[in-house]
Design a protein around this motif. Structure first.
Motif, PDB file in Angstrom:
ATOM      1  N   ARG A  35      45.183  13.915   5.086  1.00  0.00           N
ATOM      2  CA  ARG A  35      44.718  13.758   6.466  1.00  0.00           C
ATOM      3  C   ARG A  35      43.241  13.383   6.521  1.00  0.00           C
ATOM      4  NH1 ARG A  35      47.527  17.443  10.392  1.00  0.00           N
ATOM      5  NH2 ARG A  35      45.462  18.140  11.005  1.00  0.00           N
ATOM      6  N   SER A  36      42.483  13.864   5.538  1.00  0.00           N
ATOM      7  CA  SER A  36      41.037  13.642   5.533  1.00  0.00           C
ATOM      8  C   SER A  36      40.651  12.174   5.491  1.00  0.00           C
ATOM      9  CB  SER A  36      40.408  14.351   4.331  1.00  0.00           C
ATOM     10  OG  SER A  36      40.632  15.742   4.385  1.00  0.00           O
ATOM     11  N   LEU A  37      41.552  11.331   5.016  1.00  0.00           N
ATOM     12  CA  LEU A  37      41.235   9.914   4.839  1.00  0.00           C
ATOM     13  C   LEU A  37      41.753   9.049   5.981  1.00  0.00           C
ATOM     14  CD1 LEU A  37      41.946   9.662   1.005  1.00  0.00           C
ATOM     15  CD2 LEU A  37      39.770  10.099   2.155  1.00  0.00           C
ATOM     16  N   LYS A  38      42.296   9.676   7.016  1.00  0.00           N
ATOM     17  CA  LYS A  38      42.801   8.922   8.168  1.00  0.00           C
ATOM     18  C   LYS A  38      41.666   8.698   9.165  1.00  0.00           C
ATOM     19  CE  LYS A  38      47.548  10.734   7.923  1.00  0.00           C
ATOM     20  NZ  LYS A  38      48.174   9.459   7.562  1.00  0.00           N
ATOM     21  N   ASN A  39      41.288   7.449   9.345  1.00  0.00           N
ATOM     22  CA  ASN A  39      40.212   7.176  10.294  1.00  0.00           C
ATOM     23  C   ASN A  39      40.738   6.440  11.527  1.00  0.00           C
ATOM     24  OD1 ASN A  39      40.688   4.723   9.108  1.00  0.00           O
ATOM     25  ND2 ASN A  39      38.535   4.210   8.811  1.00  0.00           N
ATOM     26  N   ILE A  40      39.852   6.236  12.473  1.00  0.00           N
ATOM     27  CA  ILE A  40      40.241   5.645  13.758  1.00  0.00           C
ATOM     28  C   ILE A  40      39.534   4.307  13.939  1.00  0.00           C
ATOM     29  CG2 ILE A  40      40.139   5.924  16.260  1.00  0.00           C
ATOM     30  CD1 ILE A  40      40.259   8.948  15.831  1.00  0.00           C
ATOM     31  N   ASN A  41      40.312   3.238  13.893  1.00  0.00           N
ATOM     32  CA  ASN A  41      39.767   1.898  14.101  1.00  0.00           C
ATOM     33  C   ASN A  41      40.409   1.169  15.275  1.00  0.00           C
ATOM     34  OD1 ASN A  41      37.808   1.721  11.979  1.00  0.00           O
ATOM     35  ND2 ASN A  41      39.492   1.622  10.526  1.00  0.00           N
ATOM     36  N   THR A  42      41.538   1.683  15.765  1.00  0.00           N
ATOM     37  CA  THR A  42      42.254   1.014  16.852  1.00  0.00           C
ATOM     38  C   THR A  42      42.646   2.035  17.919  1.00  0.00           C
ATOM     39  OG1 THR A  42      44.469   1.357  15.915  1.00  0.00           O
ATOM     40  CG2 THR A  42      43.239  -0.589  15.147  1.00  0.00           C
ATOM     41  N   PRO A  43      42.908   1.583  19.138  1.00  0.00           N
ATOM     42  CA  PRO A  43      43.382   2.506  20.178  1.00  0.00           C
ATOM     43  C   PRO A  43      44.668   3.217  19.781  1.00  0.00           C
ATOM     44  CG  PRO A  43      42.633   0.460  21.166  1.00  0.00           C
ATOM     45  CD  PRO A  43      42.632   0.231  19.675  1.00  0.00           C
ATOM     46  N   ASN A  44      45.567   2.537  19.063  1.00  0.00           N
ATOM     47  CA  ASN A  44      46.815   3.173  18.638  1.00  0.00           C
ATOM     48  C   ASN A  44      46.546   4.318  17.675  1.00  0.00           C
ATOM     49  OD1 ASN A  44      48.478   1.581  20.210  1.00  0.00           O
ATOM     50  ND2 ASN A  44      48.916   0.101  18.576  1.00  0.00           N
ATOM     51  N   GLN A  45      45.602   4.120  16.740  1.00  0.00           N
ATOM     52  CA  GLN A  45      45.263   5.193  15.802  1.00  0.00           C
ATOM     53  C   GLN A  45      44.627   6.360  16.538  1.00  0.00           C
ATOM     54  OE1 GLN A  45      42.809   2.873  13.157  1.00  0.00           O
ATOM     55  NE2 GLN A  45      44.454   2.629  11.649  1.00  0.00           N
ATOM     56  N   LEU A  46      43.803   6.059  17.522  1.00  0.00           N
ATOM     57  CA  LEU A  46      43.201   7.124  18.330  1.00  0.00           C
ATOM     58  C   LEU A  46      44.271   7.918  19.057  1.00  0.00           C
ATOM     59  CD1 LEU A  46      40.850   8.592  19.712  1.00  0.00           C
ATOM     60  CD2 LEU A  46      40.766   6.719  21.381  1.00  0.00           C
ATOM     61  N   HIS A  47      45.223   7.223  19.669  1.00  0.00           N
ATOM     62  CA  HIS A  47      46.285   7.902  20.409  1.00  0.00           C
ATOM     63  C   HIS A  47      47.131   8.775  19.470  1.00  0.00           C
ATOM     64  CE1 HIS A  47      49.326   8.634  23.439  1.00  0.00           C
ATOM     65  NE2 HIS A  47      50.249   8.222  22.597  1.00  0.00           N
ATOM     66  N   GLU A  48      47.425   8.255  18.293  1.00  0.00           N
ATOM     67  CA  GLU A  48      48.247   9.009  17.335  1.00  0.00           C
ATOM     68  C   GLU A  48      47.560  10.302  16.924  1.00  0.00           C
ATOM     69  OE1 GLU A  48      49.894   8.497  12.747  1.00  0.00           O
ATOM     70  OE2 GLU A  48      49.146   6.748  13.833  1.00  0.00           O
ATOM     71  N   ILE A  49      46.282  10.220  16.575  1.00  0.00           N
ATOM     72  CA  ILE A  49      45.548  11.402  16.129  1.00  0.00           C
ATOM     73  C   ILE A  49      45.280  12.343  17.298  1.00  0.00           C
ATOM     74  CG2 ILE A  49      43.320  12.178  15.230  1.00  0.00           C
ATOM     75  CD1 ILE A  49      43.383   9.845  13.296  1.00  0.00           C
ATOM     76  N   GLU A  50      45.009  11.779  18.458  1.00  0.00           N
ATOM     77  CA  GLU A  50      44.786  12.602  19.651  1.00  0.00           C
ATOM     78  C   GLU A  50      46.024  13.432  19.967  1.00  0.00           C
ATOM     79  OE1 GLU A  50      42.636  11.875  23.898  1.00  0.00           O
ATOM     80  OE2 GLU A  50      44.133  10.401  23.270  1.00  0.00           O
ATOM     81  N   SER A  51      47.199  12.831  19.901  1.00  0.00           N
ATOM     82  CA  SER A  51      48.443  13.548  20.183  1.00  0.00           C
ATOM     83  C   SER A  51      48.663  14.668  19.180  1.00  0.00           C
ATOM     84  CB  SER A  51      49.621  12.574  20.145  1.00  0.00           C
ATOM     85  OG  SER A  51      49.505  11.593  21.156  1.00  0.00           O
ATOM     86  N   LEU A  52      48.369  14.383  17.908  1.00  0.00           N
ATOM     87  CA  LEU A  52      48.532  15.385  16.859  1.00  0.00           C
ATOM     88  C   LEU A  52      47.587  16.564  17.076  1.00  0.00           C
ATOM     89  CD1 LEU A  52      49.581  16.385  14.098  1.00  0.00           C
ATOM     90  CD2 LEU A  52      47.838  14.949  13.031  1.00  0.00           C
ATOM     91  N   LEU A  53      46.333  16.286  17.344  1.00  0.00           N
ATOM     92  CA  LEU A  53      45.347  17.350  17.498  1.00  0.00           C
ATOM     93  C   LEU A  53      45.568  18.153  18.767  1.00  0.00           C
ATOM     94  CD1 LEU A  53      42.128  15.537  16.226  1.00  0.00           C
ATOM     95  CD2 LEU A  53      43.381  17.383  15.109  1.00  0.00           C
TER      96      LEU A  53
END
Length: 213
Positions: free
Chosen positions: A191-209
């Motif tokens: 998980r530590s290596l998952k970064n946010i470069n796109t709105p989709n990645q932001l949404h995915e991580i936001e939902s998880l957190l």
């Protein structure tokens, strides 16, 4: 993403606060590197983003400092050289990462630090290496790694020579690869290596957190 990633809030914390929360238990000094267009006279420029952490760690701000890139929009190597130069005044090693890895795990930071201090067999002694860098599928991950602060001059020289790629600079170092099995022992899902470069990645991580918080 044309946004100030550090200030983005996912779950209940800003991205910056989440990264600081993961690193703070292991660090005597925390150095935030900001861009030149956010010049301010004190850490108070970013203090609001860290407020939720201060209830549990009142001393956090006293061991946190703010430095700035010297150039505009020239990539992360500019920030790395500024951070290493500042860290060189207070420490021999520095864990470096970006502000957009909100799933960063303290256990992975600790693994990287310990690996550089005491490399596992059959590697040579610690002094033989400049950095401990994760390696996944044969690809180094130099933006979440531990470096010797004495490398500040090396990073600056590479930047001055026109190199803007962190990987090119990192590959020139005596670096110790921390392989996937070792990384997964500290962070099972990487998980530590998952970064946010796109709105989709932001949404995915936001939902998880949001589910976890």
């Amino acid at each position: 993403m044309q946004r100030d990633k550090a200030a983005l809030v996912v779950g209940k914390l800003s991205l910056l606060a989440r990264v600081v929360k993961a690193v703070a238990p292991l660090a005597e000094h925390l150095i935030l590197v900001d861009s030149p267009d956010k010049q301010h006279d004190a850490i108070s420029a970013r203090q609001a983003l860290l407020e939720p952490l201060l209830a549990d760690d009142q001393a956090l701000l006293s061991r946190t400092s703010l430095v700035h890139d010297t150039v505009w929009h020239e990539g992360p190597l500019a920030g790395i050289q500024a951070g290493l130069a500042a860290a060189q005044q207070v420490a021999e090693l520095a864990f470096i990462t970006s502000c957009d890895v909100p799933l960063l795990q303290t256990s992975l930071v600790e693994l990287l630090v310990d690996t550089l201090i005491c490399p596992p067999p059959p590697h040579e002694q610690s002094q033989a290496y400049d950095a401990a860098i994760p390696e996944i599928g044969g690809q180094m991950q130099p933006l979440t790694a531990v470096y010797r602060t004495a490398l500040a001059a090396s990073a600056a020289a590479n930047f001055a020579a026109g190199n803007r790629r962190v990987k090119t600079w990192a590959e020139s170092l005596r670096w110790l690869a921390v392989n996937e099995p070792a990384l997964r022992a500290a962070d099972k899902d990487l998980r530590s290596l998952k970064n946010i470069n796109t709105p989709n990645q932001l949404h995915e991580i936001e939902s998880l957190l949001e589910r976890e918080d």
